[in-house]
Write an enzyme that holds these catalytic residues in place. Sequence first.
Site, PDB file in Angstrom:
ATOM      1  N   ARG A   1       0.826  -1.205   0.000  1.00 17.60           N
ATOM      2  CA  ARG A   1       0.000   0.000   0.000  1.00 17.60           C
ATOM      3  C   ARG A   1       0.865   1.261   0.000  1.00 17.60           C
ATOM      4  O   ARG A   1       0.511   2.256  -0.639  1.00 17.60           O
ATOM      5  CB  ARG A   1      -0.974   0.009   1.181  1.00 17.60           C
ATOM      6  CG  ARG A   1      -2.030  -1.062   1.100  1.00 17.60           C
ATOM      7  CD  ARG A   1      -2.850  -0.922  -0.180  1.00 17.60           C
ATOM      8  NE  ARG A   1      -3.845  -1.967  -0.238  1.00 17.60           N
ATOM      9  CZ  ARG A   1      -4.229  -2.567  -1.345  1.00 17.60           C
ATOM     10  NH1 ARG A   1      -3.716  -2.235  -2.504  1.00 17.60           N
ATOM     11  NH2 ARG A   1      -5.129  -3.508  -1.324  1.00 17.60           N
TER      12      ARG A   1
ATOM     13  N   GLU B   1       1.957   1.459  -3.509  1.00 18.07           N
ATOM     14  CA  GLU B   1       0.825   1.913  -4.311  1.00 18.07           C
ATOM     15  C   GLU B   1       0.614   3.419  -4.162  1.00 18.07           C
ATOM     16  O   GLU B   1       0.429   4.137  -5.158  1.00 18.07           O
ATOM     17  CB  GLU B   1      -0.444   1.171  -3.877  1.00 18.07           C
ATOM     18  CG  GLU B   1      -1.697   1.613  -4.604  1.00 18.07           C
ATOM     19  CD  GLU B   1      -2.940   0.939  -4.048  1.00 18.07           C
ATOM     20  OE1 GLU B   1      -3.779   0.567  -4.871  1.00 18.07           O
ATOM     21  OE2 GLU B   1      -3.076   0.800  -2.812  1.00 18.07           O
TER      22      GLU B   1
ATOM     23  N   SER C   1      15.593  15.919  -0.883  1.00 13.35           N
ATOM     24  CA  SER C   1      16.690  15.070  -0.449  1.00 13.35           C
ATOM     25  C   SER C   1      16.193  13.942   0.449  1.00 13.35           C
ATOM     26  O   SER C   1      15.378  14.160   1.341  1.00 13.35           O
ATOM     27  CB  SER C   1      17.722  15.897   0.319  1.00 13.35           C
ATOM     28  OG  SER C   1      18.723  15.050   0.845  1.00 13.35           O
TER      29      SER C   1
END
Length: 157
Positions: free
Chosen positions: A98, A101, A124
């Site tokens: 997840r 995703e 960064s």
Amino acid sequence: MTRQEVNELLSPILVELQEKKKEKGLTFEKIAEAIDRSELYTAAIFYGQAKPEEKDLEALSSVLNIPKDKLVAELGPSFFPLRGGLSSSPPTDPTLYRLHEAMTVYSMPIKEIINEKFGDGIMSAIDFRGAVERVEDPAGARVKITFDGKFLPFRRW
């Protein structure tokens, strides 16, 4: 990836850190408080993703009851993290999947917003802070993840 598979990728000292944490019933938050580091950075040490300083090793020795000399020998001046590589891509663990995703779906919008607000550059991951928080909500607890990285403009030459 199972916990056993992750442990097979970790060095024996990192597995020992994990085992001592569990044995003592400690959270990363409690260990972080004891070693005066952030919770996320502390967890990264336990996975070989961050380089602890000698003061960190001294504090970890005290908190986890692991000889300091052993920690210094394994995680001291000659240790350098091999960042990444602890998960397949895409990951199979539901939480990691997840997160993957969410970054897949929102990374381009985040990049565009960074560019609009800061210009041509990147955030960064070296000069970086992060946090994970639990936020109570009437509809159910929510996870709040903060990425706080220094903006680095691309140089023209």
